[in-house]
Design an enzyme around this catalytic site. Structure first.
Site, PDB file in Angstrom:
ATOM      1  N   HIS A 307       0.854  -1.189   0.000  1.00  0.00           N
ATOM      2  CA  HIS A 307       0.000   0.000   0.000  1.00  0.00           C
ATOM      3  C   HIS A 307       0.884   1.230   0.000  1.00  0.00           C
ATOM      4  CE1 HIS A 307      -3.133   2.854   1.043  1.00  0.00           C
ATOM      5  NE2 HIS A 307      -3.970   1.931   0.601  1.00  0.00           N
ATOM      6  N   ASP A 365      -8.014  -5.198  -0.127  1.00  0.00           N
ATOM      7  CA  ASP A 365      -8.504  -5.949  -1.281  1.00  0.00           C
ATOM      8  C   ASP A 365      -8.161  -7.426  -1.226  1.00  0.00           C
ATOM      9  OD1 ASP A 365      -9.738  -3.851  -2.617  1.00  0.00           O
ATOM     10  OD2 ASP A 365      -7.804  -3.075  -3.237  1.00  0.00           O
TER      11      ASP A 365
HETATM   12  N1  CMC Z   1       4.113  -7.476  -5.139  1.00  0.00           N
HETATM   13  C1  CMC Z   1       5.454  -7.486  -5.321  1.00  0.00           C
HETATM   14  N2  CMC Z   1       6.260  -6.429  -5.137  1.00  0.00           N
HETATM   15  C2  CMC Z   1       5.679  -5.295  -4.743  1.00  0.00           C
HETATM   16  C3  CMC Z   1       4.291  -5.188  -4.535  1.00  0.00           C
HETATM   17  C4  CMC Z   1       3.505  -6.330  -4.741  1.00  0.00           C
HETATM   18  N3  CMC Z   1       2.180  -6.292  -4.551  1.00  0.00           N
HETATM   19  N4  CMC Z   1       3.979  -3.939  -4.152  1.00  0.00           N
HETATM   20  C5  CMC Z   1       5.137  -3.244  -4.131  1.00  0.00           C
HETATM   21  N5  CMC Z   1       6.160  -4.082  -4.476  1.00  0.00           N
HETATM   22  C6  CMC Z   1       7.595  -3.743  -4.494  1.00  0.00           C
HETATM   23  C7  CMC Z   1       7.955  -2.922  -5.724  1.00  0.00           C
HETATM   24  O1  CMC Z   1       8.333  -3.749  -6.802  1.00  0.00           O
HETATM   25  C8  CMC Z   1       9.111  -2.098  -5.193  1.00  0.00           C
HETATM   26  O2  CMC Z   1      10.238  -2.916  -5.134  1.00  0.00           O
HETATM   27  P1  CMC Z   1      11.716  -2.289  -5.356  1.00  0.00           P
HETATM   28  O3  CMC Z   1      11.896  -1.300  -4.251  1.00  0.00           O
HETATM   29  O4  CMC Z   1      12.632  -3.451  -5.291  1.00  0.00           O
HETATM   30  O5  CMC Z   1      11.676  -1.656  -6.720  1.00  0.00           O
HETATM   31  C9  CMC Z   1       8.686  -1.796  -3.750  1.00  0.00           C
HETATM   32  O6  CMC Z   1       7.833  -2.905  -3.380  1.00  0.00           O
HETATM   33  C10 CMC Z   1       7.902  -0.489  -3.591  1.00  0.00           C
HETATM   34  O7  CMC Z   1       6.853  -0.516  -4.547  1.00  0.00           O
HETATM   35  P2  CMC Z   1       6.118   0.779  -5.106  1.00  0.00           P
HETATM   36  O8  CMC Z   1       5.363   0.421  -6.329  1.00  0.00           O
HETATM   37  O9  CMC Z   1       7.095   1.910  -5.175  1.00  0.00           O
HETATM   38  O10 CMC Z   1       5.128   1.068  -3.929  1.00  0.00           O
HETATM   39  P3  CMC Z   1       3.922   2.029  -3.970  1.00  0.00           P
HETATM   40  O11 CMC Z   1       3.727   2.490  -2.581  1.00  0.00           O
HETATM   41  O12 CMC Z   1       4.076   3.061  -5.026  1.00  0.00           O
HETATM   42  O13 CMC Z   1       2.725   1.093  -4.466  1.00  0.00           O
HETATM   43  C11 CMC Z   1       0.821  -0.237  -4.582  1.00  0.00           C
HETATM   44  C12 CMC Z   1       1.634   0.742  -3.733  1.00  0.00           C
HETATM   45  C13 CMC Z   1      -0.487  -0.539  -3.836  1.00  0.00           C
HETATM   46  C14 CMC Z   1       0.442   0.395  -5.931  1.00  0.00           C
HETATM   47  C15 CMC Z   1       1.638  -1.522  -4.796  1.00  0.00           C
HETATM   48  O14 CMC Z   1       2.003  -2.078  -3.544  1.00  0.00           O
HETATM   49  C16 CMC Z   1       0.893  -2.543  -5.646  1.00  0.00           C
HETATM   50  O15 CMC Z   1       0.951  -2.486  -6.882  1.00  0.00           O
HETATM   51  N6  CMC Z   1       0.173  -3.516  -5.000  1.00  0.00           N
HETATM   52  C17 CMC Z   1      -0.634  -4.449  -5.722  1.00  0.00           C
HETATM   53  C18 CMC Z   1      -1.935  -3.791  -6.133  1.00  0.00           C
HETATM   54  C19 CMC Z   1      -2.891  -3.607  -4.981  1.00  0.00           C
HETATM   55  O16 CMC Z   1      -3.093  -4.502  -4.164  1.00  0.00           O
HETATM   56  N7  CMC Z   1      -3.518  -2.426  -4.930  1.00  0.00           N
HETATM   57  C20 CMC Z   1      -4.542  -2.120  -3.921  1.00  0.00           C
HETATM   58  C21 CMC Z   1      -4.152  -0.991  -3.047  1.00  0.00           C
HETATM   59  S1  CMC Z   1      -5.225  -0.915  -1.625  1.00  0.00           S
HETATM   60  C22 CMC Z   1      -6.707  -0.371  -2.252  1.00  0.00           C
HETATM   61  C23 CMC Z   1      -6.765   1.094  -2.353  1.00  0.00           C
HETATM   62  O17 CMC Z   1      -6.663   1.779  -1.313  1.00  0.00           O
HETATM   63  O18 CMC Z   1      -6.953   1.571  -3.491  1.00  0.00           O
END
Ligand code: CMC
Length: 429
Positions: A307, A365
């Site tokens: 998240h 989710d």
């Molecule tokens: N699976 C594998 N790796 C992950 C995941 C995941 N679900 N989420 C983040 N990472 C890794 C990412 O690859 C990165 O790794 P590195 O530092 O080695 O490059 C690190 O963790 C940080 O990721 P980020 O994308 O910079 O993190 P963020 O805070 O921008 O993204 C997120 C948050 C929710 C978009 C992401 O965690 C994600 O894509 N999760 C899966 C989709 C999901 O479940 N979304 C629902 C969010 S909750 C509902 C809502 O409130 O809308």
């Protein structure tokens, strides 16, 4: 009290200080509004990871402590003790309603939950296999064409009327998007049910028999709606606010929010979670999925994990997991294979260094998909249910923006990295 922080720049007077603003809870914010005017320099923050885009008194999230509160009330208490319409009132007006206010609010919602018959005729213009979110973006935007005599955003009463209309009509719009796709007759709202019960009867009721209310499932739906009702300045809410900042009408603003919510990184994630769990199929395949999620050359991510704000746990995930267990037990689905895969996936991921280091925990989710599926909600309706819930938050944020007379149009700047200025080639003239 205003405090000052030293910035890395100074103006011609040598003054390099910027005011620090303090909220009630949460981190302080450096007020950089004068940065460009005074120093000719922009703040660079793509994705707004370090930017407070507004002042808001609606929802508080502490991602490290796993706290979510609406108007100060912790989400766990609201999910336990309140009902969705009361929460919607709280979000919109700032306080829990008195008995009379609660009744009047419910009456207004009941009064406005029907769709204009011409709106209903729009549905026939969509393909039967259209995604419900595609239909919802269109239909909610189209409401703008029906209420132009009652959506003057400068009039506080008309703003409240629009907000109530949106909260009232959204379940009807979402349910009709579903029944249309199945070829079933569209259902009218029934005011003898509460908000969640009415939504369920519109989704599943048939005109040739009475709808049998299952209080356990209605309660679970109500909780889903409460948990998803608001989440401060997330992508869809920020979209609503940005659209609103130009003075766009409320229905257009909420349609914009629905479009933003639809993405798989936001509201579309619960749909993706179920697809992922079905693809994994059995616990033996979990290690392969975990390896793929960690492999940077593979775009696959563990859906329902991680998240932007919660870096400890998502408090909504705990409540929804409990609800999922309750409903599965109630329906005799304790051995649901999807739940078994989910539980084991969570356990394995939470022990894995990759997920620990990056603070990736199950989000709301992860379990909401399992719960919705157990309740018979088709996968492609999951995000539509989220949109019904989030409408309460969107309209509250929209009302708050319009109550703030200091807020003008949002207009971010950019760090330009394109070509320098150049002449159009003579040879092409
Ligand atoms: N699976 C594998 N790796 C992950 C995941 C995941 N679900 N989420 C983040 N990472 C890794 C990412 O690859 C990165 O790794 P590195 O530092 O080695 O490059 C690190 O963790 C940080 O990721 P980020 O994308 O910079 O993190 P963020 O805070 O921008 O993204 C997120 C948050 C929710 C978009 C992401 O965690 C994600 O894509 N999760 C899966 C989709 C999901 O479940 N979304 C629902 C969010 S909750 C509902 C809502 O409130 O809308």
């Amino acid at each position: 009290m205003t405090k000052y922080v030293n910035a890395v720049i100074g103006d011609e007077t040598g003054d390099a200080s910027l005011p620090i603003l303090e909220g009630t809870l949460g981190p302080q914010a450096v007020d950089i509004q004068s940065l460009y005017g005074r120093h000719g320099i922009l703040a660079y923050d793509p994705g707004y990871r370090s930017t407070a885009s507004c002042k808001s008194a609606i929802t508080f999230v502490d991602g490290d402590a796993g706290i979510l509160a609406y108007r100060g009330y912790p989400i766990e208490q609201l999910a336990e003790k309140s009902r969705f319409l009361e929460v919607a009132y709280l979000l919109m007006f700032g306080e829990l309603p008195s008995a009379a206010e609660g009744t009047a609010f419910r009456d207004s919602v009941c009064q406005h939950n029907l769709l204009h018959e011409q709106v209903i005729s729009f549905y026939r213009g969509f393909r039967r296999d259209a995604h419900p979110m595609a239909v919802m973006v269109g239909v909610v935007g189209a409401l703008s064409a029906f209420y132009h005599d009652d959506m003057d955003i400068r009039d506080p009463q008309q703003r409240i009327n629009a907000a109530i209309r949106l909260v009232a009509k959204m379940p009807t719009i979402a349910a009709a998007s579903y029944t249309y796709s199945t070829g079933r007759p569209q259902r009218y709202p029934r005011n003898e049910y509460d908000y969640a019960g009415n939504f369920m009867q519109m989704l599943f009721g048939m005109p040739n028999r009475d709808f049998v209310v299952d209080p356990v499932q209605v309660r679970a739906m109500d909780r889903i709606l409460i948990l998803h009702a608001d989440h401060e300045q997330n992508a869809s809410t920020s979209t609503v606010r940005m659209a609103a900042s130009s003075g766009a009408n409320p229905f257009a603003c909420i349609a914009a929010g629905i479009a933003s919510l639809w993405g798989p990184a936001h509201g579309g994630a619960n749909e993706e979670v179920v697809k992922m769990l079905l693809e994994i199929g059995t616990p033996e395949n979990i290690p392969k999925a975990i390896a793929r999620a960690k492999d940077k050359s593979d775009p696959f991510r563990l859906m329902g994990f991680g998240h932007r704000v919660y870096k400890n746990f998502d408090p909504r995930a705990r409540v929804i997991q409990e609800s999922a267990r309750e409903v599965l037990a109630h329906l005799g689905l304790e051995n649901d294979p999807l739940m078994a895969v989910a539980l084991e996936l969570e356990e394995i991921a939470l022990r894995d260094e990759y997920f620990i280091e990056r603070k990736l925990y199950p989000n709301v989710d992860f379990y909401s998909g399992i719960l919705l599926r157990a309740m018979g909600i088709p996968t492609k309706m999951f995000t539509a249910v989220f949109a019904v819930a989030r409408t309460a938050g969107w309209v509250s944020q929209w009302l708050e923006l319009h109550n703030d007379s200091t807020h003008g149009i949002d207009r971010p700047r950019q760090l330009y990295v394109g070509s320098g200025l150049r002449d159009y080639p003579e040879t092409r003239g």
